[in-house]
Design an enzyme around this catalytic site. Structure first.
Site, PDB file in Angstrom:
ATOM      1  N   ASN A   9      -2.917  15.311 -59.957  1.00 30.19           N
ATOM      2  CA  ASN A   9      -1.583  15.372 -60.204  1.00 30.19           C
ATOM      3  C   ASN A   9      -0.875  14.280 -60.963  1.00 30.19           C
ATOM      4  OD1 ASN A   9       1.177  15.995 -60.208  1.00 30.19           O
ATOM      5  ND2 ASN A   9       1.278  16.403 -58.019  1.00 30.19           N
ATOM      6  N   LYS A  11       1.943  13.822 -62.278  1.00 27.89           N
ATOM      7  CA  LYS A  11       3.477  13.860 -62.151  1.00 27.89           C
ATOM      8  C   LYS A  11       3.982  13.686 -63.599  1.00 27.89           C
ATOM      9  CE  LYS A  11       2.629  13.026 -57.374  1.00 27.89           C
ATOM     10  NZ  LYS A  11       3.348  12.678 -56.243  1.00 27.89           N
ATOM     11  N   HIS A  95       5.140  22.158 -55.044  1.00 26.99           N
ATOM     12  CA  HIS A  95       4.881  20.918 -54.452  1.00 26.99           C
ATOM     13  C   HIS A  95       6.197  20.315 -53.798  1.00 26.99           C
ATOM     14  CE1 HIS A  95       4.403  16.329 -55.001  1.00 26.99           C
ATOM     15  NE2 HIS A  95       3.138  16.813 -55.028  1.00 26.99           N
ATOM     16  N   GLU A  97       7.686  17.780 -54.022  1.00 22.44           N
ATOM     17  CA  GLU A  97       8.953  17.294 -55.015  1.00 22.44           C
ATOM     18  C   GLU A  97       9.879  18.415 -55.428  1.00 22.44           C
ATOM     19  OE1 GLU A  97       6.204  14.759 -57.090  1.00 22.44           O
ATOM     20  OE2 GLU A  97       5.885  13.475 -55.070  1.00 22.44           O
ATOM     21  N   GLU A 167      -0.166  19.128 -47.774  1.00 23.35           N
ATOM     22  CA  GLU A 167       0.520  17.968 -48.223  1.00 23.35           C
ATOM     23  C   GLU A 167       1.570  17.450 -47.311  1.00 23.35           C
ATOM     24  OE1 GLU A 167      -0.670  16.796 -52.525  1.00 23.35           O
ATOM     25  OE2 GLU A 167       0.998  17.766 -52.490  1.00 23.35           O
ATOM     26  N   GLY A 173       2.538   9.760 -51.738  1.00 25.11           N
ATOM     27  CA  GLY A 173       3.205   8.674 -52.395  1.00 25.11           C
ATOM     28  C   GLY A 173       3.660   7.394 -51.349  1.00 25.11           C
ATOM     29  N   SER A 212      -1.643  10.480 -50.222  1.00 26.22           N
ATOM     30  CA  SER A 212      -2.501   9.065 -50.307  1.00 26.22           C
ATOM     31  C   SER A 212      -3.727   9.043 -50.243  1.00 26.22           C
ATOM     32  CB  SER A 212      -1.605   8.083 -49.091  1.00 26.22           C
ATOM     33  OG  SER A 212      -0.134   8.124 -49.335  1.00 26.22           O
TER      34      SER A 212
HETATM   35  P1  PGA Z   1      -0.248  10.758 -53.810  1.00 25.39           P
HETATM   36  O1  PGA Z   1       0.456  12.175 -54.235  1.00 25.39           O
HETATM   37  O2  PGA Z   1      -1.623  10.847 -53.822  1.00 25.39           O
HETATM   38  O3  PGA Z   1       0.512   9.760 -54.707  1.00 25.39           O
HETATM   39  O4  PGA Z   1       0.265  10.534 -52.461  1.00 25.39           O
HETATM   40  C1  PGA Z   1       0.037  13.308 -53.775  1.00 25.39           C
HETATM   41  C2  PGA Z   1       0.611  14.499 -54.542  1.00 25.39           C
HETATM   42  O5  PGA Z   1       1.951  14.469 -54.590  1.00 25.39           O
HETATM   43  O6  PGA Z   1       0.027  15.419 -54.734  1.00 25.39           O
END
Ligand code: PGA
Length: 259
Positions: A9, A11, A95, A97, A167, A173, A212
């Site tokens: 992803n 982003k 997601h 976010e 997730e 993140g 992560s």
């Molecule tokens: P990350 O993000 O691997 O940077 O933790 C995962 C995601 O948001 O799908």
């Protein structure tokens, strides 16, 4: 064993040239990979060019989000058909976010899931609890609420039509991943919920872990029985780390999960 899916992803990162470089490097590494599935979710403006670059390779390209209407006066939004006709075949939905930064509720996400599936896109439906919810012992009830709300009235005929992604919000993140044991226990719970709703197909549905994931923790996470791949943010932005995780998944697929 279900075929592992390693998904990146991107982003809201990468310029056009950087996105092309990343896609080309992944393409070089993956070639006609058939042991694991690979997917990338570039920003919408790059879906067409990335999918053209990755044509004829076993890499899915998808959107990070869609709007649930067919078309219309929805300035700034993109439809499922736009993604499909630009070469995309998947879309991330729900997601954290989108849920937390943009305030998307489950019923809105559910409309998107239905629209994506009706258009022929595979949704990667994300669910996950916040830290305070986990600490309050509410993880399972939060996940049930998200699953029931986002899949309300969603008919699934085949396990290939949808992918789930667990997730935990606190792991996204942050550099702090869920432990393999935490992720396994939660994903086994999600699979059992799915079995209750959709029956034996639950054994074939893919549930990714996200939060992560990096080369140093991928092996342990991907070796868990109910972790069928990874949704990767930060570590998918460099072809080195993303391809390293693909290589780990490939090794596990060939050697089998031994726990
Ligand atoms: P990350 O993000 O691997 O940077 O933790 C995962 C995601 O948001 O799908």
């Amino acid at each position: 064993m279900r075929k592992l899916l390693i998904a990146g992803n991107w982003k809201m990162f990468k310029t056009f040239d950087e996105a092309i470089d990343l896609a080309k490097n992944i393409e070089k590494f993956v070639r006609n990979e058939s042991v694991v599935d690979v997917a990338v979710f570039p920003p919408a403006t790059y879906i067409h060019v990335v999918s053209s670059l990755l044509k004829n390779r076993s890499i899915f390209v998808g959107a990070q989000n869609i709007y649930p209407e067919e078309e219309g006066a929805f300035t700034g939004e993109i439809s499922a058909k736009m993604v499909l006709t630009s070469g995309g075949s998947m879309t991330i939905l729900g997601h954290s976010e989108r849920r937390n930064v943009f305030g998307e509720p489950n019923d809105f996400i559910c409309k998107k899931v239905k629209k994506a599936m009706a258009t022929g896109l595979i949704p990667v439906l994300c669910i996950g609890e916040k830290l305070e919810e986990r600490e309050a012992g509410e993880t399972e009830s939060v996940l049930i609420g998200q699953l029931e709300g986002s899949l309300d009235g969603v008919k699934i005929d085949s396990p290939d039509e949808i992918v789930l992604a667990y997730e935990p919000v606190w792991a996204i993140g942050t550099g702090v991943n869920a432990t393999p044991e935490q992720a396994q226990a939660t994903q086994a719970f999600i699979r059992e919920w799915f079995r209750g709703r959709y029956g034996p197909m639950a054994d074939k549905i893919r549930i990714l872990y996200g939060g992560s994931v990096k080369p140093s923790n991928a092996e342990k996470l991907l070796s868990q029985a109910d972790i069928d791949g990874a949704l990767i943010g930060g570590a998918s932005l460099s072809s080195e780390s993303f391809c390293e995780i693909i290589a780990i998944a490939k090794r596990i697929s060939i050697e089998g999960k031994c726990q």
